[in-house]
Design a protein around this motif. Sequence first.
Motif, PDB file in Angstrom:
ATOM      1  N   LEU A 185       0.740  -1.235  -0.039  1.00 41.92           N
ATOM      2  CA  LEU A 185       0.017   0.022   0.038  1.00 41.92           C
ATOM      3  C   LEU A 185       0.807   1.277   0.084  1.00 41.92           C
ATOM      4  CD1 LEU A 185      -3.003   0.815   0.602  1.00 41.92           C
ATOM      5  CD2 LEU A 185      -2.571   1.149   2.855  1.00 41.92           C
ATOM      6  N   GLN A 186       1.883   1.072   0.936  1.00 48.35           N
ATOM      7  CA  GLN A 186       2.982   2.468   0.823  1.00 48.35           C
ATOM      8  C   GLN A 186       3.656   2.509  -0.332  1.00 48.35           C
ATOM      9  OE1 GLN A 186       5.022   1.467   4.439  1.00 48.35           O
ATOM     10  NE2 GLN A 186       3.769   2.331   5.889  1.00 48.35           N
ATOM     11  N   LEU A 187       3.878   1.514  -0.870  1.00 48.39           N
ATOM     12  CA  LEU A 187       4.519   1.727  -2.379  1.00 48.39           C
ATOM     13  C   LEU A 187       3.680   2.246  -3.371  1.00 48.39           C
ATOM     14  CD1 LEU A 187       6.567  -1.636  -2.276  1.00 48.39           C
ATOM     15  CD2 LEU A 187       7.444   0.521  -2.660  1.00 48.39           C
ATOM     16  N   CYS A 188       2.704   1.834  -3.413  1.00 45.05           N
ATOM     17  CA  CYS A 188       1.680   2.246  -4.325  1.00 45.05           C
ATOM     18  C   CYS A 188       1.176   3.743  -3.842  1.00 45.05           C
ATOM     19  CB  CYS A 188       0.137   1.747  -4.269  1.00 45.05           C
ATOM     20  SG  CYS A 188       0.073   0.054  -4.974  1.00 45.05           S
ATOM     21  N   GLU A 189       1.349   4.108  -2.671  1.00 42.90           N
ATOM     22  CA  GLU A 189       1.147   5.510  -2.494  1.00 42.90           C
ATOM     23  C   GLU A 189       2.568   6.343  -2.879  1.00 42.90           C
ATOM     24  OE1 GLU A 189       1.771   6.601   1.730  1.00 42.90           O
ATOM     25  OE2 GLU A 189       0.377   8.200   1.780  1.00 42.90           O
ATOM     26  N   PHE A 190       3.585   5.815  -2.784  1.00 38.35           N
ATOM     27  CA  PHE A 190       4.885   6.465  -3.279  1.00 38.35           C
ATOM     28  C   PHE A 190       4.662   7.035  -4.588  1.00 38.35           C
ATOM     29  CE2 PHE A 190       9.295   7.393  -3.610  1.00 38.35           C
ATOM     30  CZ  PHE A 190       9.603   6.884  -4.665  1.00 38.35           C
ATOM     31  N   PHE A 191       4.229   5.802  -5.610  1.00 35.04           N
ATOM     32  CA  PHE A 191       4.148   6.147  -6.916  1.00 35.04           C
ATOM     33  C   PHE A 191       2.919   7.137  -7.303  1.00 35.04           C
ATOM     34  CE2 PHE A 191       6.375   3.148  -9.920  1.00 35.04           C
ATOM     35  CZ  PHE A 191       7.324   2.707  -9.080  1.00 35.04           C
ATOM     36  N   GLU A 192       1.967   6.950  -6.091  1.00 35.73           N
ATOM     37  CA  GLU A 192       0.822   8.028  -6.547  1.00 35.73           C
ATOM     38  C   GLU A 192       1.473   9.466  -6.203  1.00 35.73           C
ATOM     39  OE1 GLU A 192      -1.881   8.168  -3.287  1.00 35.73           O
ATOM     40  OE2 GLU A 192      -3.578   9.105  -4.346  1.00 35.73           O
ATOM     41  N   TYR A 193       1.934   9.596  -5.145  1.00 31.63           N
ATOM     42  CA  TYR A 193       2.468  11.199  -4.909  1.00 31.63           C
ATOM     43  C   TYR A 193       3.393  11.541  -6.076  1.00 31.63           C
ATOM     44  CZ  TYR A 193       0.839  11.618  -0.031  1.00 31.63           C
ATOM     45  OH  TYR A 193       0.116  11.867   1.120  1.00 31.63           O
ATOM     46  N   MET A 194       4.475  10.359  -6.502  1.00 34.67           N
ATOM     47  CA  MET A 194       5.011  11.052  -7.739  1.00 34.67           C
ATOM     48  C   MET A 194       4.352  11.262  -8.946  1.00 34.67           C
ATOM     49  SD  MET A 194       8.498  10.169  -7.763  1.00 34.67           S
ATOM     50  CE  MET A 194       8.684   8.661  -7.097  1.00 34.67           C
ATOM     51  N   GLU A 195       3.187  10.435  -9.190  1.00 35.54           N
ATOM     52  CA  GLU A 195       2.558  10.917 -10.228  1.00 35.54           C
ATOM     53  C   GLU A 195       1.787  12.248 -10.132  1.00 35.54           C
ATOM     54  OE1 GLU A 195       1.181   6.410 -11.250  1.00 35.54           O
ATOM     55  OE2 GLU A 195      -0.263   7.868 -10.928  1.00 35.54           O
ATOM     56  N   GLY A 196       1.144  12.514  -8.803  1.00 35.17           N
ATOM     57  CA  GLY A 196       0.508  13.368  -8.325  1.00 35.17           C
ATOM     58  C   GLY A 196       1.182  14.621  -8.280  1.00 35.17           C
ATOM     59  N   PHE A 197       2.360  14.934  -8.068  1.00 34.80           N
ATOM     60  CA  PHE A 197       3.210  16.165  -7.893  1.00 34.80           C
ATOM     61  C   PHE A 197       3.894  16.198  -9.167  1.00 34.80           C
ATOM     62  CE2 PHE A 197       2.560  18.085  -3.964  1.00 34.80           C
ATOM     63  CZ  PHE A 197       2.162  17.156  -3.228  1.00 34.80           C
ATOM     64  N   LEU A 198       4.857  15.295  -9.718  1.00 31.32           N
ATOM     65  CA  LEU A 198       5.719  15.527 -10.629  1.00 31.32           C
ATOM     66  C   LEU A 198       5.051  15.294 -11.985  1.00 31.32           C
ATOM     67  CD1 LEU A 198       8.731  13.304  -9.257  1.00 31.32           C
ATOM     68  CD2 LEU A 198       8.407  15.837  -9.479  1.00 31.32           C
ATOM     69  N   ILE A 199       3.811  14.814 -12.262  1.00 35.16           N
ATOM     70  CA  ILE A 199       3.335  14.825 -13.409  1.00 35.16           C
ATOM     71  C   ILE A 199       1.858  15.782 -13.230  1.00 35.16           C
ATOM     72  CG2 ILE A 199       1.767  13.403 -15.307  1.00 35.16           C
ATOM     73  CD1 ILE A 199       4.655  12.363 -14.816  1.00 35.16           C
ATOM     74  N   GLY A 200       1.011  15.501 -12.338  1.00 33.31           N
ATOM     75  CA  GLY A 200      -0.326  16.240 -12.256  1.00 33.31           C
ATOM     76  C   GLY A 200      -0.002  17.552 -12.050  1.00 33.31           C
ATOM     77  N   ARG A 201       0.496  17.859 -10.977  1.00 36.04           N
ATOM     78  CA  ARG A 201       0.755  19.500 -10.562  1.00 36.04           C
ATOM     79  C   ARG A 201       1.886  20.232 -11.557  1.00 36.04           C
ATOM     80  NH1 ARG A 201      -0.853  17.234  -5.366  1.00 36.04           N
ATOM     81  NH2 ARG A 201      -1.995  18.790  -4.106  1.00 36.04           N
TER      82      ARG A 201
END
Lengths: 441, 196
Positions: free
Chosen positions: A187-203
């Motif tokens: 779950l934490q690894l998925c969250e790590f990827f999610e934050y990566m996508e959320g900030f470095l791509i999305g934002r």
Amino acid sequence: MFYKVFNQVLLWGSWLILPVLTEIIRNIRLIIFTIKHSNDTENPLDYFPFVTILIPVYNSSKTLKACLQSIANQSYPVENMEVFLINNGKKDESYKIFQEFQSESSKLKIWWLGSGSGKSKALNKGIYSSNGKYIINIDSDGWLDKNAILNVVKKFEADREINCMTGVVLTDPELIEKTKDKKLKLLQLCEFFEYMEGFLIGRNFQSATNTLYTLAGAFSCFRKEALLKTQLYNSVTLGEDTHMTFQIRKFVGGKVLLCNNAFLYVDPIESLDKLYTQRQRWQRSELQVASLFSEFHSGCFLDIFKKSNMRLLILDHSIAILNLIWTFSMIYFYFIGYPLKYFIISQLFLYSLYTFNSFVYSFISKEFLGKQYKTKRYLKKKRYIVFFMVWYRLINYMIRLAGIINSIGTEAEWNTKTLSYELKQVKEMFKFKKLKQNLKR
Amino acid sequence: MLNVAICTLFCLWLIVILLFHINKLKFFEFIIGTIGFFIFSMIFGKRFLSDEITYFTTYTLSLISSLVGGFSVYVEQFSVTIQRLNEVLSFYISYECSGLIEILVYFSILLFYPIFTLMKRIKYAIIGVVYIMVCNIFRILFVIYSIKIFGNKAFFLSHTVIGRIIFMGLMTILYYKVFTKNHIFKRGINNVLQGI
């Protein structure tokens, strides 16, 4: 057979394809924008303005020292910074840690303030007490990368139109590796990827078009003069960070951007229950802010081409509700006489599309990590997590849907009922005694 | 035997919804209610409503055809024939393009979305059905006239891709106006902030 399957996939899966297609289009636009601006360089600073760092302290004794140490280790001159630790409630060892750190690092100016309960009151107290040209809020459970403050100030100084920024918030890979529970670690690894996508791509994309939806509450940076033109923080909504973003847009204008080379590392999520309450809170705060700032989120339907916030709300609400049925409807294939292979092929197609998108994200994210070499290596090592991201996204989607439904008829609280509690209630409901009671009612 | 099983499942579903409602488990009530209603209504709808809705769709198309021309409609066979130069294409209006599925998806959500009174649900149900039928007819007309202008090779693109995109856009408008606007902008700021 291909046309038949393709037609059926589009009949039952078009709504599910829509979110991932919009992300793929965004990825292409982001890559084009990045290539266009890859030669832009920031000038080195010739003077170092005074910076105030505000850290609300609540139950922070375990993480506060690392947070303060990361500030003391900044490449930005320590004498040009001041730190306010604002205690907003709980009495724990934090004050002792502050005292010890103050005696160890005499160069860094650290102050201890008390405030009423709540993050908003804590931040407002800090703002009133601040002397800096720039104000940076960070959460006490995070630690800053060495050049975070320097990069934030550089970006502010290079463009007078920038009124506030968010830094990049990532979860700490070292803490993830320490997790022993395999399911929690996944779950934490998925969250790590999610934050990566959320900030470095999305934002990153939103920043490129000055349409950033929300600052990260864990790491937000302001030009003080702009912040004082707002109504400051309040607890009218559950998302004071999103509320502040829209205050800046409404009362001050200018640019609200991502500083994509300023990094803060935070604790990974502690449990599925925590994820359940956190994401519901985020969803609920989005709806609250949309209601408060309706001029940014609504209008006639043609405004969808002008208002990015309206597009986001439609994706996060209108289409999200619709997608509930379509997510589960494909099973209907089988019951209306289509061969099982159609159902399997269509599921595989959707899974591949989402996984391919996550793969692309991981490659683009790596480029934006810049000099975060440890994080880059970790990302490369854990790239197989993209195969789990579809399920993680589905879990997140269901939690956010819960946030939409539970926002009606339930009081807006920081901590909603946990998933474990609700599942326990469901289990209790089916016990014979309780069943008899309920049916009598 | 299958009917007995479906009826039993339906009764169990009703009991479960009632239990979730009594215990104020709103999200579970919404999920099980919406998905369950959709599945049961599809089973019922495909059997008893599919022909009626398809008949209504083809009858409306035949009226349009008699007014503007350009294509022929065989109402009893649920088929549309388009003639263009020396090409002829016929396609069959099945329950998948009758709008029935979209109507049932909409009803499933409307029935369990917790912001509406009974009268509002009835009002939006009627508005929704009419809107979806009109949009569906518009989609079919788009396919017909695409073939009329560009020939038979336009069928796949206009029916499977572009027509679907247009229909999705129109459905998004409906969901935005009925659910999003009512939930966020029409209930009053105070109600949204406090969760009333």
